[in-house]
Design a protein around this motif. Structure first.
Motif, PDB file in Angstrom:
ATOM      1  N   LYS A   1       7.007   1.055  -3.086  1.00 39.36           N
ATOM      2  CA  LYS A   1       7.689   1.897  -2.410  1.00 39.36           C
ATOM      3  C   LYS A   1       7.376   3.355  -2.492  1.00 39.36           C
ATOM      4  O   LYS A   1       7.352   4.208  -1.349  1.00 39.36           O
ATOM      5  N   LYS A   2       6.839   3.704  -3.565  1.00 46.32           N
ATOM      6  CA  LYS A   2       6.476   5.119  -3.836  1.00 46.32           C
ATOM      7  C   LYS A   2       5.030   5.245  -3.189  1.00 46.32           C
ATOM      8  O   LYS A   2       5.089   6.437  -2.466  1.00 46.32           O
ATOM      9  N   SER A   3       4.229   4.326  -3.394  1.00 50.88           N
ATOM     10  CA  SER A   3       2.772   4.644  -2.499  1.00 50.88           C
ATOM     11  C   SER A   3       3.197   4.550  -1.031  1.00 50.88           C
ATOM     12  O   SER A   3       2.310   5.432  -0.295  1.00 50.88           O
ATOM     13  N   CYS A   4       4.105   3.861  -0.199  1.00 45.69           N
ATOM     14  CA  CYS A   4       4.295   3.649   0.953  1.00 45.69           C
ATOM     15  C   CYS A   4       4.957   5.150   1.536  1.00 45.69           C
ATOM     16  O   CYS A   4       4.805   5.247   2.710  1.00 45.69           O
ATOM     17  N   ARG A   5       5.611   5.717   0.956  1.00 48.60           N
ATOM     18  CA  ARG A   5       6.238   6.856   1.108  1.00 48.60           C
ATOM     19  C   ARG A   5       5.165   8.121   1.594  1.00 48.60           C
ATOM     20  O   ARG A   5       5.321   8.640   2.373  1.00 48.60           O
ATOM     21  N   ALA A   6       3.912   7.584   1.173  1.00 49.28           N
ATOM     22  CA  ALA A   6       2.736   8.703   1.678  1.00 49.28           C
ATOM     23  C   ALA A   6       2.166   8.106   2.736  1.00 49.28           C
ATOM     24  O   ALA A   6       1.022   8.547   3.498  1.00 49.28           O
ATOM     25  N   THR A   7       2.581   7.095   3.637  1.00 45.50           N
ATOM     26  CA  THR A   7       1.871   6.659   4.816  1.00 45.50           C
ATOM     27  C   THR A   7       2.773   7.066   5.928  1.00 45.50           C
ATOM     28  O   THR A   7       3.826   7.649   5.684  1.00 45.50           O
ATOM     29  N   SER A   8       2.069   7.017   7.194  1.00 51.56           N
ATOM     30  CA  SER A   8       2.675   7.289   8.190  1.00 51.56           C
ATOM     31  C   SER A   8       3.934   6.579   8.882  1.00 51.56           C
ATOM     32  O   SER A   8       4.621   7.186   9.320  1.00 51.56           O
TER      33      SER A   8
ATOM     34  N   PRO B   1       6.231   4.456   6.613  1.00 54.40           N
ATOM     35  CA  PRO B   1       6.740   4.046   5.146  1.00 54.40           C
ATOM     36  C   PRO B   1       7.603   2.691   5.503  1.00 54.40           C
ATOM     37  O   PRO B   1       7.469   1.789   4.528  1.00 54.40           O
ATOM     38  N   LYS B   2       8.428   2.514   6.157  1.00 55.54           N
ATOM     39  CA  LYS B   2       9.237   1.364   6.308  1.00 55.54           C
ATOM     40  C   LYS B   2       8.401   0.109   6.603  1.00 55.54           C
ATOM     41  O   LYS B   2       8.799  -0.995   6.015  1.00 55.54           O
ATOM     42  N   LEU B   3       7.577   0.221   7.657  1.00 58.31           N
ATOM     43  CA  LEU B   3       6.599  -1.017   8.033  1.00 58.31           C
ATOM     44  C   LEU B   3       5.695  -1.319   6.850  1.00 58.31           C
ATOM     45  O   LEU B   3       5.552  -2.434   6.439  1.00 58.31           O
ATOM     46  N   CYS B   4       5.377  -0.120   6.174  1.00 56.64           N
ATOM     47  CA  CYS B   4       4.639  -0.241   4.939  1.00 56.64           C
ATOM     48  C   CYS B   4       5.144  -1.173   3.710  1.00 56.64           C
ATOM     49  O   CYS B   4       4.765  -2.279   3.378  1.00 56.64           O
ATOM     50  N   LEU B   5       6.523  -0.692   3.397  1.00 62.64           N
ATOM     51  CA  LEU B   5       7.004  -1.484   2.397  1.00 62.64           C
ATOM     52  C   LEU B   5       7.508  -3.000   2.918  1.00 62.64           C
ATOM     53  O   LEU B   5       7.364  -4.021   2.262  1.00 62.64           O
ATOM     54  N   LYS B   6       7.883  -3.162   3.896  1.00 60.60           N
ATOM     55  CA  LYS B   6       8.409  -4.430   4.431  1.00 60.60           C
ATOM     56  C   LYS B   6       6.921  -5.287   4.522  1.00 60.60           C
ATOM     57  O   LYS B   6       7.225  -6.556   3.972  1.00 60.60           O
ATOM     58  N   SER B   7       5.746  -4.849   4.916  1.00 59.29           N
ATOM     59  CA  SER B   7       4.601  -5.625   4.971  1.00 59.29           C
ATOM     60  C   SER B   7       4.002  -5.995   3.722  1.00 59.29           C
ATOM     61  O   SER B   7       3.208  -7.059   3.677  1.00 59.29           O
ATOM     62  N   LEU B   8       4.371  -5.143   2.623  1.00 57.70           N
ATOM     63  CA  LEU B   8       3.758  -5.442   1.386  1.00 57.70           C
ATOM     64  C   LEU B   8       4.602  -5.834   0.002  1.00 57.70           C
ATOM     65  O   LEU B   8       4.074  -6.179  -0.833  1.00 57.70           O
TER      66      LEU B   8
ATOM     67  N   ASN C   1      -1.307   2.778   8.233  1.00 59.92           N
ATOM     68  CA  ASN C   1      -0.896   2.596   6.917  1.00 59.92           C
ATOM     69  C   ASN C   1      -1.921   2.279   5.877  1.00 59.92           C
ATOM     70  O   ASN C   1      -2.180   3.013   4.740  1.00 59.92           O
ATOM     71  N   ALA C   2      -2.623   1.212   6.207  1.00 59.53           N
ATOM     72  CA  ALA C   2      -3.877   0.651   5.436  1.00 59.53           C
ATOM     73  C   ALA C   2      -5.036   1.860   5.221  1.00 59.53           C
ATOM     74  O   ALA C   2      -5.358   1.938   4.058  1.00 59.53           O
ATOM     75  N   LEU C   3      -5.235   2.563   6.189  1.00 57.89           N
ATOM     76  CA  LEU C   3      -6.055   3.971   6.046  1.00 57.89           C
ATOM     77  C   LEU C   3      -5.478   4.980   5.170  1.00 57.89           C
ATOM     78  O   LEU C   3      -6.083   5.275   4.181  1.00 57.89           O
ATOM     79  N   ASP C   4      -4.142   5.081   5.339  1.00 57.46           N
ATOM     80  CA  ASP C   4      -3.468   5.980   4.212  1.00 57.46           C
ATOM     81  C   ASP C   4      -3.497   5.722   2.742  1.00 57.46           C
ATOM     82  O   ASP C   4      -4.098   6.393   1.895  1.00 57.46           O
TER      83      ASP C   4
ATOM     84  N   VAL D   1      -5.764   3.397   1.637  1.00 57.85           N
ATOM     85  CA  VAL D   1      -7.342   3.442   1.183  1.00 57.85           C
ATOM     86  C   VAL D   1      -7.676   4.943   0.788  1.00 57.85           C
ATOM     87  O   VAL D   1      -8.312   5.320   0.014  1.00 57.85           O
ATOM     88  N   LYS D   2      -7.375   5.951   1.774  1.00 56.03           N
ATOM     89  CA  LYS D   2      -7.774   7.229   1.183  1.00 56.03           C
ATOM     90  C   LYS D   2      -6.862   7.788  -0.039  1.00 56.03           C
ATOM     91  O   LYS D   2      -7.432   8.377  -0.847  1.00 56.03           O
ATOM     92  N   ASN D   3      -5.540   7.461  -0.120  1.00 51.39           N
ATOM     93  CA  ASN D   3      -4.888   7.609  -1.282  1.00 51.39           C
ATOM     94  C   ASN D   3      -5.740   7.039  -2.612  1.00 51.39           C
ATOM     95  O   ASN D   3      -5.580   7.856  -3.501  1.00 51.39           O
ATOM     96  N   PHE D   4      -5.957   6.036  -2.603  1.00 55.86           N
ATOM     97  CA  PHE D   4      -6.862   5.071  -3.352  1.00 55.86           C
ATOM     98  C   PHE D   4      -8.011   5.948  -3.966  1.00 55.86           C
ATOM     99  O   PHE D   4      -8.374   6.465  -4.867  1.00 55.86           O
ATOM    100  N   ALA D   5      -8.636   6.382  -2.765  1.00 56.27           N
ATOM    101  CA  ALA D   5     -10.128   7.174  -2.736  1.00 56.27           C
ATOM    102  C   ALA D   5      -9.893   8.464  -3.550  1.00 56.27           C
ATOM    103  O   ALA D   5     -10.666   9.019  -4.482  1.00 56.27           O
ATOM    104  N   LEU D   6      -8.561   9.077  -3.161  1.00 56.69           N
ATOM    105  CA  LEU D   6      -8.432  10.401  -3.785  1.00 56.69           C
ATOM    106  C   LEU D   6      -8.144  10.490  -5.233  1.00 56.69           C
ATOM    107  O   LEU D   6      -8.885  11.114  -6.062  1.00 56.69           O
TER     108      LEU D   6
END
Length: 195
Positions: free
Chosen positions: A24-31, A33-40, A181-184, A186-191
């Motif tokens: 949930k916290k990680s998904c807040r940083a995506t474009s 977030p609701k879809l991110c949370l639902k899908s993961l 969202n996946a790109l976001d 991956v970028k967050n993981f990279a950073l």
């Protein structure tokens, strides 16, 4: 070594609720977030609060959604009597999505191989392999997004019945949002990894 495709056993004691909170916290940083949370959220037990496994799960989810949408487009082009130029647009759209599927498949494999080889989780000073892999993954996700946009343009120019077009568009938009969202992630993981 744990990876998304070879998860650690549940006996490592990682709390499922904590994993959901991490997602949930990680998904807040995506474009999206609701879809991110639902899908993961349903993959929380495999993600276990690990940013790399989260990014890998997002890529895997996107890959599956792209495959499903590509099959839907193929079925739609067969079922509905489309004009030759509409069929051509649909074929282009399917080709774009198929390319996207291949790229998503490639970088999902790269992430999993990196985990198995201990390349992605290394925190010593020798991060060159990690940076190359992460840059490749980001490039492929960006290319997948561009192909999905091309597909949307092709679809907009088609004279398909409104309801059918709306249904297809909804699926393609969802795939584009999952990819974003996946790109976001991956970028967050990279950073986080390169700090």
């Amino acid at each position: 070594m744990c990876s998304y495709f070879n998860p650690c056993s549940a006996s490592n004691g990682y709390n499922h609720r904590k994993s959901k909170e991490f997602i949930k916290k990680s998904c807040r940083a995506t474009s999206y977030p609701k879809l991110c949370l639902k899908s993961l959220a349903r993959r929380a037990s495999k993600i276990k609060g690990n940013p790399e496994l989260l990014a890998s799960a997002a890529l895997s989810t996107t890959f599956f959604a792209t495959q499903t949408t590509s099959r839907l487009l193929k079925d739609t082009s067969r079922i509905h009597s489309l004009k030759p130029n509409e069929v051509a647009a649909m074929v282009d759209c399917i080709a774009d999505l198929s390319d996207s599927v291949q790229k998503l498949q490639m970088f999902t494999k790269v992430m999993d191989e990196g985990t198995k080889n201990n390349d992605v989780v290394r925190v010593d000073g020798s991060d060159d392999v990690v940076r190359v892999q992460i840059n490749d993954i980001q490039m492929w996700v960006n290319m997948a997004l561009e192909e999905e946009e091309t597909c949307m343009i092709a679809l907009a120019n088609m004279n398909v019945k409104g309801r059918v077009k709306k249904g297809i568009r909804k699926r393609i938009v969802k795939v584009a949002h999952l990819t974003s969202n996946a790109l976001d992630l991956v970028k967050n993981f990279a950073l986080a990894h390169n700090k």
